[in-house]
Design a protein around this motif. Structure first.
Motif, PDB file in Angstrom:
ATOM      1  N   CYS A   1       0.834  -1.222   0.000  1.00  0.00           N
ATOM      2  CA  CYS A   1       0.000   0.000   0.000  1.00  0.00           C
ATOM      3  C   CYS A   1       0.860   1.260   0.000  1.00  0.00           C
ATOM      4  CB  CYS A   1      -0.954   0.012   1.188  1.00  0.00           C
ATOM      5  SG  CYS A   1      -0.180   0.345   2.787  1.00  0.00           S
ATOM      6  N   ARG A   2       2.147   1.143   0.410  1.00  0.00           N
ATOM      7  CA  ARG A   2       3.129   2.232   0.361  1.00  0.00           C
ATOM      8  C   ARG A   2       2.829   3.367   1.338  1.00  0.00           C
ATOM      9  NH1 ARG A   2       1.373   1.143  -4.297  1.00  0.00           N
ATOM     10  NH2 ARG A   2       0.749   3.203  -5.034  1.00  0.00           N
ATOM     11  N   TYR A   3       2.004   3.094   2.354  1.00  0.00           N
ATOM     12  CA  TYR A   3       1.753   4.108   3.377  1.00  0.00           C
ATOM     13  C   TYR A   3       3.049   4.407   4.128  1.00  0.00           C
ATOM     14  CZ  TYR A   3      -1.243   6.564   6.805  1.00  0.00           C
ATOM     15  OH  TYR A   3      -1.860   7.499   7.600  1.00  0.00           O
ATOM     16  N   CYS A   4       3.890   3.371   4.330  1.00  0.00           N
ATOM     17  CA  CYS A   4       5.152   3.575   5.046  1.00  0.00           C
ATOM     18  C   CYS A   4       6.078   4.511   4.278  1.00  0.00           C
ATOM     19  CB  CYS A   4       5.834   2.232   5.295  1.00  0.00           C
ATOM     20  SG  CYS A   4       6.137   1.262   3.816  1.00  0.00           S
ATOM     21  N   MET A   5       5.972   4.476   2.930  1.00  0.00           N
ATOM     22  CA  MET A   5       6.841   5.354   2.128  1.00  0.00           C
ATOM     23  C   MET A   5       6.416   6.805   2.282  1.00  0.00           C
ATOM     24  SD  MET A   5       7.182   3.028  -1.264  1.00  0.00           S
ATOM     25  CE  MET A   5       8.398   4.058  -2.058  1.00  0.00           C
ATOM     26  N   ALA A   6       5.086   7.011   2.413  1.00  0.00           N
ATOM     27  CA  ALA A   6       4.606   8.368   2.652  1.00  0.00           C
ATOM     28  C   ALA A   6       5.024   8.833   4.045  1.00  0.00           C
ATOM     29  CB  ALA A   6       3.084   8.414   2.514  1.00  0.00           C
ATOM     30  N   ALA A   7       5.124   7.892   4.989  1.00  0.00           N
ATOM     31  CA  ALA A   7       5.432   8.257   6.374  1.00  0.00           C
ATOM     32  C   ALA A   7       6.912   8.496   6.605  1.00  0.00           C
ATOM     33  CB  ALA A   7       4.930   7.159   7.316  1.00  0.00           C
ATOM     34  N   CYS A   8       7.764   7.847   5.846  1.00  0.00           N
ATOM     35  CA  CYS A   8       9.208   7.936   6.092  1.00  0.00           C
ATOM     36  C   CYS A   8       9.730   9.327   5.729  1.00  0.00           C
ATOM     37  CB  CYS A   8       9.958   6.890   5.277  1.00  0.00           C
ATOM     38  SG  CYS A   8      11.751   7.065   5.453  1.00  0.00           S
ATOM     39  N   PRO A   9      10.363  10.026   6.687  1.00  0.00           N
ATOM     40  CA  PRO A   9      10.881  11.369   6.379  1.00  0.00           C
ATOM     41  C   PRO A   9      12.223  11.351   5.650  1.00  0.00           C
ATOM     42  CG  PRO A   9      10.463  11.043   8.755  1.00  0.00           C
ATOM     43  CD  PRO A   9      10.505   9.705   8.108  1.00  0.00           C
ATOM     44  N   TYR A  10      12.781  10.175   5.401  1.00  0.00           N
ATOM     45  CA  TYR A  10      14.140  10.087   4.858  1.00  0.00           C
ATOM     46  C   TYR A  10      14.207   9.415   3.486  1.00  0.00           C
ATOM     47  CZ  TYR A  10      14.872  11.196   9.742  1.00  0.00           C
ATOM     48  OH  TYR A  10      14.811  11.804  10.973  1.00  0.00           O
ATOM     49  N   GLY A  11      13.059   9.128   2.892  1.00  0.00           N
ATOM     50  CA  GLY A  11      13.078   8.468   1.581  1.00  0.00           C
ATOM     51  C   GLY A  11      13.807   7.140   1.612  1.00  0.00           C
ATOM     52  N   ALA A  12      13.731   6.458   2.739  1.00  0.00           N
ATOM     53  CA  ALA A  12      14.553   5.256   2.908  1.00  0.00           C
ATOM     54  C   ALA A  12      13.862   3.988   2.431  1.00  0.00           C
ATOM     55  CB  ALA A  12      14.918   5.105   4.378  1.00  0.00           C
ATOM     56  N   ARG A  13      12.596   4.107   2.111  1.00  0.00           N
ATOM     57  CA  ARG A  13      11.868   2.910   1.700  1.00  0.00           C
ATOM     58  C   ARG A  13      11.664   2.921   0.194  1.00  0.00           C
ATOM     59  NH1 ARG A  13       8.589  -0.112   5.438  1.00  0.00           N
ATOM     60  NH2 ARG A  13       9.494   0.155   7.503  1.00  0.00           N
ATOM     61  N   HIS A  14      11.803   1.772  -0.395  1.00  0.00           N
ATOM     62  CA  HIS A  14      11.711   1.664  -1.853  1.00  0.00           C
ATOM     63  C   HIS A  14      10.733   0.573  -2.228  1.00  0.00           C
ATOM     64  CE1 HIS A  14      15.124   4.371  -2.031  1.00  0.00           C
ATOM     65  NE2 HIS A  14      15.626   3.664  -1.036  1.00  0.00           N
ATOM     66  N   PHE A  15      10.033   0.820  -3.330  1.00  0.00           N
ATOM     67  CA  PHE A  15       8.982  -0.101  -3.750  1.00  0.00           C
ATOM     68  C   PHE A  15       9.444  -0.853  -4.991  1.00  0.00           C
ATOM     69  CE2 PHE A  15       4.817  -0.914  -5.899  1.00  0.00           C
ATOM     70  CZ  PHE A  15       4.234  -1.664  -4.905  1.00  0.00           C
TER      71      PHE A  15
ATOM     72  N   ASP B   1       9.332   5.959  -6.478  1.00  0.00           N
ATOM     73  CA  ASP B   1       9.653   6.112  -5.064  1.00  0.00           C
ATOM     74  C   ASP B   1       9.454   7.546  -4.553  1.00  0.00           C
ATOM     75  OD1 ASP B   1      10.191   3.480  -4.847  1.00  0.00           O
ATOM     76  OD2 ASP B   1      12.364   3.659  -4.747  1.00  0.00           O
ATOM     77  N   GLN B   2       9.733   8.539  -5.402  1.00  0.00           N
ATOM     78  CA  GLN B   2       9.603   9.937  -4.957  1.00  0.00           C
ATOM     79  C   GLN B   2       8.148  10.322  -4.756  1.00  0.00           C
ATOM     80  OE1 GLN B   2      11.198   8.849  -7.645  1.00  0.00           O
ATOM     81  NE2 GLN B   2      13.108   9.939  -8.002  1.00  0.00           N
ATOM     82  N   VAL B   3       7.311   9.960  -5.717  1.00  0.00           N
ATOM     83  CA  VAL B   3       5.869  10.242  -5.620  1.00  0.00           C
ATOM     84  C   VAL B   3       5.189   8.874  -5.581  1.00  0.00           C
ATOM     85  CG1 VAL B   3       3.879  11.323  -6.717  1.00  0.00           C
ATOM     86  CG2 VAL B   3       6.102  12.414  -6.855  1.00  0.00           C
ATOM     87  N   SER B   4       5.017   8.343  -4.364  1.00  0.00           N
ATOM     88  CA  SER B   4       4.627   6.943  -4.260  1.00  0.00           C
ATOM     89  C   SER B   4       3.111   6.745  -4.261  1.00  0.00           C
ATOM     90  CB  SER B   4       5.255   6.322  -3.014  1.00  0.00           C
ATOM     91  OG  SER B   4       5.083   7.159  -1.902  1.00  0.00           O
ATOM     92  N   TRP B   5       2.362   7.864  -4.176  1.00  0.00           N
ATOM     93  CA  TRP B   5       0.909   7.797  -4.399  1.00  0.00           C
ATOM     94  C   TRP B   5       0.578   8.820  -5.472  1.00  0.00           C
ATOM     95  CZ3 TRP B   5      -0.737   8.250   1.426  1.00  0.00           C
ATOM     96  CH2 TRP B   5      -0.713   6.977   2.024  1.00  0.00           C
ATOM     97  N   GLY B   6      -0.424   8.528  -6.294  1.00  0.00           N
ATOM     98  CA  GLY B   6      -0.733   9.459  -7.368  1.00  0.00           C
ATOM     99  C   GLY B   6      -2.211   9.528  -7.675  1.00  0.00           C
TER     100      GLY B   6
END
Lengths: 175, 414
Positions: A61-75, B60-65
């Motif tokens: 769902c990538r909610y963790c990527m939105a939450a991470c302040p360091y861009g440390a998570r990758h999908f 990764d930069q814009v992970s929701w759209g």
């Protein structure tokens, strides 16, 4: 429908004039925003502090990527294409096991190595020894010495995520 | 009693199916058009399932759209039914009651679309059961996403019950029992506010994204919802009045225009306060608002949409405020089109993308949806339209008195 990118790392050769380099990885926050938001509990902090993901339980769902302040998570947007001969047979289920398409992944401080008492691969690979790694709770460790005696900082300290990834100046007398 | 009611309900279902299966030529053409769009969307989604979300332009930069933008907007549409419920039942104001049933149907369709948009955004939709209680491990109450799923489902059930109950009792030829209906309708009011507040909190709760980390986000969501939802219902009514044999008084429609005047005034006030806070005393965090309104480093494809949304909303407000315009059915319709599209931009991707741009490390990835994403999205909107068409068809047949237990029994036997 074109997509334009202005990257933070776009030089062919480094170091580039006027640039200062700050390598980044998962900050292994003590209060990690990414684990709180996960709707399935697929990511958590291990008792030794490493933030891990259960790649079999992540729904992408990538909610963790939105939450991470360091861009440390990758999908894994597409099908991962690591050739079979490049797969490291020394695997950890929460670390370097091959990920599937559609899940989030991150740095685990090379959990498959550090759990065996070895150093993370980035630490081993750095030609100038700029990376240090160790047990923060061990008063005799090198990392503890550095934190106590060097000028250190963490990224985005104001967010109070309390990273366990520190930046320090190794050379005395330089800011 | 129960057996009799079950038997009646079976008749109700069969009667409803008969009602949706037959219609004029225009009705079949409409179904065919929606069917084609749904098929296209399904094909695009098949493509996404085969190759992964790499078929989108999210990275990764814009992970929701596009998907989550539409989701956030549609939660608002779903919540807005409540705006119409309050005057209709609480003050027992006559003309608008016809509006409510259709409003609730629109909510049901909107929630279904919300759920579809979230599902197509998942990297591994086949594991969605990991979220569910008992079989999965929902991270409740910590994750706001589990809250959102919970309140959306409950709100869906409430609305579904209300419309089914009203229609079923009418089908039986009786009037609904207010002692059953009113408590549920009262309950649905805090839930409507709740679904949109929780959806706003999904974003507000992220301290690493300065653009969304503001207490104004939830109120802005609600204000926007009150502009887009009633506007959509108004437009639906104009269509139904023309093609659907639906009796609806001008008074009720103009009442919607009046409600919209308040909603849009508040919404624009919120936009203004946000703009002031961001730009008068700028901080490093203003970078997101700068991207939203002006673009950064020449990458400004979103700015034109931001300004377009502002223009649409201001024009809509003028139309809703000036009695001469508001009481002219065609101009009011135009106002509703402006209101709906303005909010679609503002509360959809307009809200989402600046939060990710620049990303947490300062990189600017200028997202625009891929053709595949848009096609999937169109398919979902078509599913919503189809669902609504069918539900509205049954509702109109019943309220008009064409579909009654007595007539159905004659058609299909006892």
């Amino acid at each position: 429908m074109r997509v334009r990118v202005r990257g933070y790392y776009e030089h062919k050769e480094v170091p580039a004039e006027g640039k200062f380099y700050v390598p980044i990885a998962c900050q292994q926050c003590e209060d990690a925003p990414c684990t709180t938001v996960c709707p399935t509990g697929a990511t958590w902090q291990e008792s030794d502090g490493i933030i891990v993901i259960d790649y079999d339980w992540c729904i992408g769902c990538r909610y963790c990527m939105a939450a991470c302040p360091y861009g440390a998570r990758h999908f894994n947007w597409g099908e991962p294409n690591l050739p079979a001969e490049d797969v490291n047979p020394n695997m950890h289920i929460l670390g370097n096991k091959p990920r599937t398409r559609g899940v989030v992944e991150k740095c685990t401080f090379c959990i498959q190595r550090v759990r065996e008492g070895r150093m993370p691969a980035c630490h081993e690979a750095c030609p100038v020894g700029a990376r240090k790694f160790g047990n923060l709770l061990d008063p005799d460790s090198e990392i503890r010495y550095l934190l106590d005696h060097k000028r250190t900082f963490v990224l985005k300290a104001e967010l109070e995520t309390h990273p366990k990834f520190f930046y320090f100046w190794g050379t005395e007398g330089r800011s | 009693m129960l057996i009799r009611n079950l038997k009646l309900f079976a008749h109700f279902v069969r009667g409803s199916l008969l009602a949706v299966a037959s219609g004029s030529r225009g009705y079949y053409i409409w179904l065919l058009a929606l069917g084609i769009l749904i098929a296209l969307g399904a094909t695009a989604y098949g493509n996404q399932l085969t190759h992964g979300l790499i078929t989108s332009h999210m990275r990764d930069q814009v992970s929701w759209g596009f998907y989550i933008g539409n989701f956030a907007f549609l939660v608002g549409v779903a919540a807005a039914a409540v705006v119409l419920v309050v005057p209709a039942y609480v003050y027992n104001w006559g003309p608008i009651r016809d509006v409510v049933l259709i409003g609730e149907l629109a909510s049901v369709a909107a929630i279904v679309m919300c759920m579809l948009f979230v599902t197509v955004d998942l990297g591994r939709p086949e594991f969605v059961w990991h979220l569910m209680p008992i079989v999965g491990t929902p991270n409740f109450p910590h994750s706001l996403l589990t809250w959102d799923i919970l309140v959306l489902n409950l709100y869906f059930l409430l609305n579904w019950f209300v419309v089914t109950y009203i229609l079923f009792t009418a089908f039986k030829g009786r009037k609904y029992n207010p002692r059953i209906l009113l408590p549920i309708i009262f309950l649905s009011i805090p839930f409507a506010i709740g679904i949109h507040t929780v959806t706003a909190f999904l974003f507000t709760g992220l301290k690493g994204r300065a653009f969304w980390h503001t207490a104004l986000l939830a109120p802005r969501f609600i204000a926007g919802a009150f502009c887009s939802g009633p506007a959509l219902i108004f437009l639906i009514f104009r269509v139904l009045r023309k093609f659907g044999r639906m009796q609806i008084s001008d008074t009720a429609l103009f009442k919607i225009g009046e409600l919209l005047a308040y909603a849009m005034a508040i919404n624009l006030f919120f936009v203004g306060t946000e703009v002031f806070t961001e730009f008068y005393a700028q901080t490093a965090h203003t970078v997101h608002a700068r991207y939203q309104w002006f673009g950064l480093h020449g990458m400004s494809s979103i700015a034109i949409y931001t300004w377009a949304a502002l223009c649409f909303n201001v024009l809509a407000l003028i139309i809703f405020m000036v009695p001469k315009f508001r009481l002219n059915m065609n101009i009011l319709t135009l106002g509703c089109v402006f209101s709906f599209s303005g909010i679609y931009i503002e509360k959809g991707m307009g809200l989402l993308l600046p939060g990710f741009t620049p990303d947490s490390l300062g990189e600017i990835y200028e997202y625009t949806p891929s053709l595949n994403e848009v096609t999937v999205g169109i398919g979902i909107w078509a599913v919503g339209a189809l669902l609504f068409t069918w539900m509205a068809r049954v509702a109109i047949a019943i309220t008009a008195g064409d579909l009654r237990h007595a007539t159905v029994s004659r058609q299909i036997g006892p």
